[in-house]
Structure formats: C-alpha cells, structure tokens
Design a protein around this motif. Structure first.
Motif, PDB file in Angstrom:
ATOM      1  N   LYS A 188     -24.538   4.612  68.815  1.00 12.51           N
ATOM      2  CA  LYS A 188     -24.281   5.971  69.248  1.00 12.51           C
ATOM      3  C   LYS A 188     -24.276   6.879  68.034  1.00 12.51           C
ATOM      4  O   LYS A 188     -23.579   6.626  67.050  1.00 12.51           O
ATOM      5  CB  LYS A 188     -22.939   6.058  69.981  1.00 12.51           C
ATOM      6  N   ASP A 189     -25.081   7.967  68.091  1.00 13.90           N
ATOM      7  CA  ASP A 189     -25.152   8.879  66.948  1.00 13.90           C
ATOM      8  C   ASP A 189     -24.035   9.908  67.020  1.00 13.90           C
ATOM      9  O   ASP A 189     -23.206   9.908  67.931  1.00 13.90           O
ATOM     10  CB  ASP A 189     -26.526   9.562  66.876  1.00 13.90           C
ATOM     11  N   GLU A 190     -24.001  10.825  66.039  1.00 11.30           N
ATOM     12  CA  GLU A 190     -22.933  11.803  65.935  1.00 11.30           C
ATOM     13  C   GLU A 190     -22.897  12.757  67.132  1.00 11.30           C
ATOM     14  O   GLU A 190     -21.859  13.341  67.436  1.00 11.30           O
ATOM     15  CB  GLU A 190     -23.101  12.611  64.644  1.00 11.30           C
ATOM     16  N   GLU A 191     -24.027  12.935  67.784  1.00  9.47           N
ATOM     17  CA  GLU A 191     -24.093  13.826  68.936  1.00  9.47           C
ATOM     18  C   GLU A 191     -23.770  13.117  70.254  1.00  9.47           C
ATOM     19  O   GLU A 191     -23.816  13.712  71.326  1.00  9.47           O
ATOM     20  CB  GLU A 191     -25.485  14.454  69.027  1.00  9.47           C
ATOM     21  N   GLY A 192     -23.459  11.819  70.159  1.00  3.99           N
ATOM     22  CA  GLY A 192     -23.103  11.071  71.356  1.00  3.99           C
ATOM     23  C   GLY A 192     -24.259  10.427  72.074  1.00  3.99           C
ATOM     24  O   GLY A 192     -24.085   9.833  73.139  1.00  3.99           O
ATOM     25  N   ASN A 193     -25.465  10.516  71.513  1.00  5.05           N
ATOM     26  CA  ASN A 193     -26.627   9.887  72.122  1.00  5.05           C
ATOM     27  C   ASN A 193     -26.626   8.386  71.863  1.00  5.05           C
ATOM     28  O   ASN A 193     -26.317   7.941  70.747  1.00  5.05           O
ATOM     29  CB  ASN A 193     -27.917  10.507  71.573  1.00  5.05           C
ATOM     30  N   THR A 194     -26.971   7.598  72.886  1.00  2.00           N
ATOM     31  CA  THR A 194     -26.948   6.138  72.783  1.00  2.00           C
ATOM     32  C   THR A 194     -28.360   5.563  72.758  1.00  2.00           C
ATOM     33  O   THR A 194     -29.211   5.971  73.540  1.00  2.00           O
ATOM     34  CB  THR A 194     -26.180   5.529  73.975  1.00  2.00           C
TER      35      THR A 194
END
Length: 353
Positions: A188-194
C-alpha cells in the motif's frame, strides 16, 4: 420533480424522514395481500414499500448506480424483486404479529397510540394534497396504519425474544486468545492505493514467514517480532472463528497454551500465531452475550416463519406488480433540527429568572 413526503418508523422512539417522488397509479383500496382474514390494502403495501425503497435509494444508490433496481442482487433476481420480496415478508409478519398479540399480552399504550396519531397528523399537515397524491398510501389513515404495524412488530419482537434461553455455560462460550503476525502479499502506497506483489515477491514473503515461524519457537513472540520490525496483532477465537482467518483459528485451536502455528497461507498473505491463553474470560463473557442474542433472533425468526407456514397467505400479483421502483424514484432526507434549540430555550428561561 421532487416532492416532500414524511416517512416514519417506530423503533423505541419515533424518527422522521422525508420521501421525494413523482407519480403513482395505484388504487389505495385494492388488496395487495391477504393474510388469513386480514387484507393488506395497496395503499398500506405501497407506502411501506416506498419507505423501504427510500432507505435503499438514499444509502445505496451512490454505490449501486442510477440503474440500481435493475441490478442483480442475487442469481436470477434484481434488487427491485429482492426488496419487494422482503417488503412482502415484512408485511406478512407484521399482520401475523398483530394477530398473536394476546398470546404475549402485548398492547399499545394510550401514549404510544397518541404518538402514532400525532405523527400521522403531522405528515398530513406538512404535505399538501397534490404532493400526497404522488405516492399511493400517503394519507393520514394509511400512515397511521403502517406506523401501528411497525410499533406492534417492535413490541412483539421484544416479547417473543424474552422467551429465549439466556443460560450459557463457560464451556459453550469458551474463547482462547492469540498473538499473530501477518505477512501481506499486497503493498500500500502513501495515498492508500494497493498493489499485488509479483510471484517472486510472494515467494520471498512466504520464505520470511517460514523463517519467522521457525525462529519464534525459541523466543518471546512479541520481542522476536519487534526485532524484525513486524507488527503483532491479537485476536480471541474458538474452533468456529473466522477472524483473522478460519484456517489460522482452526490450527491454533489444536495447540496448547504457548505453542505457535506454522505458516498458514491465504490468498492475501501468510500468518504465524502463538496461543497466549486457552480461556479468555472477557472474550468468553462477550461470546455469551452474542450467543444469547443469536438465540433471541432465531426464536423470533422461527416463530414468524412458523406462523407464515400455518397461515393462509395470498399475494394479489396484479396489484403487487404495480409497485414499481423504477417508475417512482424515492429518497429519504432526515428532518433538520437545531441541536442548540433546547439549550437556547433553557438559557432564555434562566435569564428571565
């Protein structure tokens, strides 16, 4: 065209919302359902259906989209068909619950009847004739009837559930506890994308889990995990638990206190757990409450199901099919209130003194 309609529900207290719609072609006096000797008019059926429709359109339209009622709710059945089936069953249950009130010494008090009557009168006062004609059943008498049935359902549900067995032993409700570490197959990246790990990355993650499972056997679980910057979570469980996963709970349930599982792999990642207690009192007490609540709900559901099976129920399909959620859009809007109104009134009285 958006018109205002009040929909009311009685569940311990009275809540008021607004319905907005455009048209109606249903004759209120037609019979939509016959339950025993009791006839449910099209007006009552339609108004209750519109109230239910309003809840769905208000809270789920954004998720299911503009064409939500034609979307598939279950195999071979649209949301409109599914919700109308639910409304039909609700109405059947409410009529049957009303018929069995004497068996449970249930009555509506004068105060409750007065609340219902006032709510129906308020509905009539707020909405003009033109607006009310847009929704079949939107008249004082019908609204009062629907509210009465809903109030009876609430009181009868409580009376029926009171007959459930509330004795639950520690053995029946016993809960164990565990600590566990999860090795995820997703990033999961900093923007919440998985994003999904590649096959090679998953293999490396599983190898890490296997190394942890082997090393933690001779170490303190939390300390060992901390040394590897791994997050430790806790859970209570029994052999039927499904959180965090059914397979992990099943494997942990076979262990003694202090023992650790091997690597339990799932589609989303790998788990390794340690059993920290074979009896968690707090979780067991909570489970007891859950079991009692399940018994109450099952007793109520089974009682209604039994009565429906014994009753002579007829659905007047030519009337029932006229309740169409696509032809009339309905939404719910809660009445706006001033949260400081009471306080302001109190302050005015205080100043007056």
């Amino acid at each position: 065209m958006k018109k205002r309609f009040l929909a009311l529900t009685l569940a311990g207290g009275l809540m008021i919302g607004t319905l907005t719609g455009c048209s109606s072609a249903i004759k209120d006096s037609d019979v939509a359902l016959t339950v025993g000797k009791e006839e449910v008019t099209a007006g009552v059926a339609n108004f209750y259906a519109r109230y239910t429709q309003a809840q769905y359109e208000t809270y789920y339209a954004g998720i299911l989209g503009e064409d939500m009622w034609n979307s598939e709710a279950e195999k071979g059945k649209t949301y409109e068909e599914s919700v109308k089936d639910s409304v039909q069953k609700d109405l059947e249950d409410m009529i049957l619950l009303e018929a069995h009130m004497k068996e449970y010494d249930v009555t509506l008090t004068d105060e409750e009847k007065a609340v219902i009557k006032k709510a129906a009168a308020d509905f009539d006062e707020v909405n003009g004739l033109e607006e009310k004609e847009k929704v079949s059943g939107a008249d004082t008498k019908t609204v009062e009837r629907v509210l009465t049935l809903m109030a009876i359902r609430e009181k009868m549900a409580g009376a029926i559930k009171a007959g459930a067995d509330t004795e639950v032993s520690d053995e029946e409700a016993a809960q164990k506890s565990m600590q566990y570490v999860f090795f995820s197959y997703k990033n999961k990246d900093e923007e919440g994308n998985t994003t999904e790990l590649s096959d090679d990355e998953k293999a490396a993650m599983k190898a890490q889990a296997e190394s942890f499972a082997e090393g933690v056997k001779a170490a303190d679980f939390e300390t060992f995990a901390g040394e590897q910057s791994l997050e430790v979570s806790t859970a209570t469980f029994d052999k039927e638990a499904t959180v965090p996963t059914a397979d992990l709970c099943k494997e942990a349930d076979a262990l003694a206190e202090g023992e650790t599982t091997g690597v339990v792999e799932t589609e989303d990642g790998c788990y390794v757990a340690k059993v920290t207690s074979l009896f968690d009192q707090s979780a067991t007490d909570s489970k007891k409450q859950s079991i009692v609540e399940e018994r109450k709900n099952e007793l109520y559901t089974d009682t209604c199901k039994k009565w429906r099976k014994e009753a002579d129920i007829e659905v007047h399909k030519n009337v029932w099919r006229k309740i169409d959620f696509n032809d009339l859009k309905v939404t719910m809007k809660m009445m706006e209130t001033d949260p400081y109104a009471d306080q302001a009134q109190t302050d005015d009285v205080a100043e007056g003194q």
